[in-house]
Design a protein around this motif. Structure first.
Motif, short mmCIF file in Angstrom:
data_model
loop_
_atom_site.label_atom_id
_atom_site.label_comp_id
_atom_site.label_asym_id
_atom_site.label_seq_id
_atom_site.Cartn_x
_atom_site.Cartn_y
_atom_site.Cartn_z
N ASN A 61 -43.58 -30.64 21.37
CA ASN A 61 -43.55 -29.45 22.22
C ASN A 61 -43.91 -28.24 21.36
N PHE A 62 -44.03 -27.09 22.00
CA PHE A 62 -44.36 -25.87 21.26
C PHE A 62 -43.25 -25.55 20.28
N LYS A 63 -43.66 -25.07 19.10
CA LYS A 63 -42.72 -24.69 18.05
C LYS A 63 -43.00 -23.26 17.63
N GLY A 64 -42.00 -22.59 17.10
CA GLY A 64 -42.17 -21.28 16.50
C GLY A 64 -42.32 -20.13 17.46
N GLY A 65 -42.03 -20.33 18.72
CA GLY A 65 -42.15 -19.25 19.70
C GLY A 65 -41.21 -18.10 19.42
N LEU A 69 -45.03 -17.39 16.27
CA LEU A 69 -46.08 -18.33 15.90
C LEU A 69 -46.02 -19.51 16.87
N ILE A 70 -47.12 -19.74 17.54
CA ILE A 70 -47.19 -20.82 18.52
C ILE A 70 -47.91 -21.99 17.87
N SER A 71 -47.24 -23.15 17.81
CA SER A 71 -47.86 -24.31 17.18
C SER A 71 -47.31 -25.59 17.79
N LYS A 72 -48.01 -26.69 17.51
CA LYS A 72 -47.59 -28.02 17.88
C LYS A 72 -47.88 -28.93 16.69
N ASP A 73 -47.07 -29.97 16.54
CA ASP A 73 -47.32 -30.98 15.51
C ASP A 73 -47.96 -32.20 16.16
#
Length: 125
Positions: A61-65, A69-73
């Motif tokens: 799921n989205f991380k760092g919101g 910082l919007i990211s996915k692994d």
């Protein structure tokens, strides 16, 4: 106005602040395409339990919101993730296949194009 692809990519942080919905859609689209490329590049080999690494790719799921910082692994699940470094990096008995790096090199230009188009759309450039 920003010129060039690198200048547009520098605006990606601004996009995350001013248009987080568009930034999330860009990150989501790149993550989906990256996972598909990883599935294609992952070798299939005989496994006793029947779980292949190709069938066990995951996108988080989205991380760092909360940090802006919007990211996915993107990677492999628990069933195969622990052993994927053996065929990728190699051992003393087998040469490394380098399919993770191949996927990264293959997807970087495509990801840049997707991010550039979303930055133009989100910031009105």
């Amino acid at each position: 106005m920003t010129k060039g692809l690198d200048g547009i990519l520098a605006k990606l942080t601004e996009l995350q602040v001013k248009a987080p919905k568009v930034a999330r859609s860009a990150v989501g689209e790149v993550a989906e395409q990256f996972e598909q490329a990883l599935k294609v590049n992952t070798p299939v080999y005989f496994v006793m339990d029947g779980m292949h690494a190709r069938d066990d790719t995951k996108v988080t799921n989205f991380k760092g919101g909360d940090h802006g910082l919007i990211s996915k692994d993107i990677g492999y699940g628990r069933a195969t993730g622990w052993r994927i470094h053996f065929p990728d990096d190699g051992t003393k008995y087998q040469a490394g296949q380098g399919f993770e790096e191949k996927t990264i090199n293959e997807m970087t230009p495509k990801a840049k194009e997707i991010f550039a188009s979303k930055v133009k759309e989100g910031l009105g450039l």
